[in-house]
Design a protein around this motif. Structure first.
Motif, PDB file in Angstrom:
ATOM      1  N   ALA A  68      -4.433   1.895  -2.127  1.00 54.26           N
ATOM      2  CA  ALA A  68      -3.408   3.382  -2.806  1.00 54.26           C
ATOM      3  C   ALA A  68      -3.266   4.582  -3.802  1.00 54.26           C
ATOM      4  O   ALA A  68      -2.739   5.775  -3.922  1.00 54.26           O
ATOM      5  N   PHE A  88       0.909  -1.102  -0.120  1.00 55.86           N
ATOM      6  CA  PHE A  88      -0.426  -0.281   0.050  1.00 55.86           C
ATOM      7  C   PHE A  88       0.832   0.892  -0.530  1.00 55.86           C
ATOM      8  O   PHE A  88       0.034   2.367  -0.899  1.00 55.86           O
ATOM      9  N   GLY A 141      -3.640   8.097  -3.451  1.00 56.81           N
ATOM     10  CA  GLY A 141      -2.758   8.898  -3.547  1.00 56.81           C
ATOM     11  C   GLY A 141      -3.662   9.688  -4.542  1.00 56.81           C
ATOM     12  O   GLY A 141      -3.425  11.221  -4.915  1.00 56.81           O
ATOM     13  N   LEU A 163       1.346   4.319  -2.994  1.00 56.69           N
ATOM     14  CA  LEU A 163       1.069   5.759  -3.647  1.00 56.69           C
ATOM     15  C   LEU A 163       1.619   6.396  -4.126  1.00 56.69           C
ATOM     16  O   LEU A 163       1.504   7.656  -4.377  1.00 56.69           O
TER      17      LEU A 163
END
Length: 408
Positions: free
Chosen positions: A169, A34, A173, A38
């Motif tokens: 992510a 994870f 993100g 990102l």
């Protein structure tokens, strides 16, 4: 499958580990993936706009730069899979995280050449290639490592939780990348790309390693041949993911819908929700059955985006797409694991994921050309048609033994 296939060899999976809760055993590895991903999530809504608005590039160049990462990932899968099988999944993940951090340094260098856009684009392309090598090692290593930790009978869970980490992510993100870009421009994205993977490196260092499962390199083409049928299903259904990552930000900008990170978040949350609620189904009822239903859901989502006249409808379409793609990936993946040599499962997972790379590497520039000719919305109609071809693959996999399945 035979008992040997399930246990991957006595040295790879201790008997005691098979009785433990697989989700708890996978949790630290899931967190590592994870955090590592990102870096990709932050770039999704920002990189196409940086190429278009700052460097003045058209949709075809944007598609080529975005797609180059997936092409480079494809070329690195064989090496990454053999590296993970022979050197261990933990080492593969750690090397991948360092490589991803180095790609951020190349992004920073590209910003020194904004006044000469062609040079800056070439440097961005180099950074994407480095990121591709890092991503290939992280994904391939994590899949093989995870199956080494919990056993191949939990292959669907391994793929489901790795996917939760990856697309979680992406969901987090995307707005984080928009925030960084708003405050510090693409410089903020580049700096974060350097340091975020190093944080994941700190976490992964404490996770138990698993003994390598192979002592020599295996021919990639043989493993690819064993998993090509479910791999084609993955390739077709991944087109939907590709057209969202490469072009949804441009669609929102072209139609003045505001912040495209909402679409990425809708995709990611639906993706995670599907895996949390239904991630056990491929292991329980069969991967092909799950994939058959889910690719239809994904196609409906792409058609919603194609016909959307508001941002809300487009976000709903992104959510449908994310939900369907979420379970299609492990659905076809479970079928691939059934066909994989037990001592080369990392390589087999690399071969399976290579079909994702092929799909995204080809579909991004093709969709860019389609957008240039017919408009940005047309890529989502084309995406829906491609995704529906995965229905045919799922039906082939559902044929009786010997008709639709390929021997290892």
């Amino acid at each position: 499958m035979t008992q040997e296939n399930i246990h991957l060899g006595a040295s790879a999976v201790p008997q005691a580990s098979l009785g433990a809760n697989p989700v708890l055993k996978l949790l630290p590895l899931t967190l590592t993936v994870f955090i590592g991903f990102l870096t990709l999530g932050m770039q999704l809504p920002v990189l196409p706009l940086h190429l278009h608005d700052t460097l003045g590039m058209g949709t075809l160049v944007i598609g080529l730069v975005v797609g180059a990462q997936f092409a480079a990932s494809l070329l690195s899968r064989a090496w990454a899979g053999n590296f993970a099988d022979m050197r261990g999944g933990k080492r593969a993940v750690m090397v991948g995280l360092v490589t991803a951090a180095v790609s951020g340094l190349v992004y920073l260098l590209s910003l020194a050449f904004v006044a000469t856009p062609v040079t800056s684009v070439w440097l961005l392309l180099g950074g994407r290639v480095l990121l591709a090598f890092g991503e290939s090692l992280i994904v391939t290593g994590a899949l093989g490592w995870g199956m080494g930790l919990v056993g191949a009978q939990h292959a669907g869970k391994v793929m489901a939780w790795n996917g939760i980490a990856m697309y979680g992510a992406y969901a987090l993100g995307a707005p984080l990348g928009v925030t960084l870009n708003g405050g510090w421009g693409f410089t903020g994205i580049a700096v974060a790309t350097v340091f975020v993977p190093l944080l994941a490196l700190l976490i992964v260092s404490g996770v138990r390693a698993v003994a390598p499962t192979a002592t020599r390199r295996a021919p990639f083409y043989k493993v690819m041949g064993a998993v090509w049928v479910p791999g084609m299903g993955l390739a077709f259904c991944s087109v939907g993911f590709g057209v969202i990552t490469a072009f949804i930000a441009l669609l929102f900008a072209a139609r003045a819908w505001g912040d495209a990170s909402l679409a990425f978040t809708a995709f990611g949350l639906a993706f995670i929700g599907a895996r949390l609620l239904f991630g056990h189904l491929p292991d329980k009822i069969g991967g092909a059955r799950v994939a058959l239903v889910c690719v239809v859901i994904e196609a409906v989502g792409l058609l919603l985006i194609w016909g959307a006249d508001t941002a809300a409808i487009a976000c709903l379409g992104a959510a449908f797409t994310g939900f369907g793609y979420s379970l299609a990936f492990p659905g076809f993946g479970v079928e691939a694991v059934k066909r994989a040599p037990p001592q080369n499962r990392s390589l087999a997972m690399g071969a399976y994921v290579a079909f994702l790379d092929i799909s995204l590497g080809l579909s991004s520039p093709l969709a860019g050309a389609l957008a240039g000719t017919w408009g940005i919305g047309a890529v989502y109609l084309g995406g829906a048609v491609a995704v529906m071809l995965a229905v045919v693959v799922a039906l082939v996999l559902l044929l009786p033994e010997g008709q639709g399945r390929q021997p290892v």
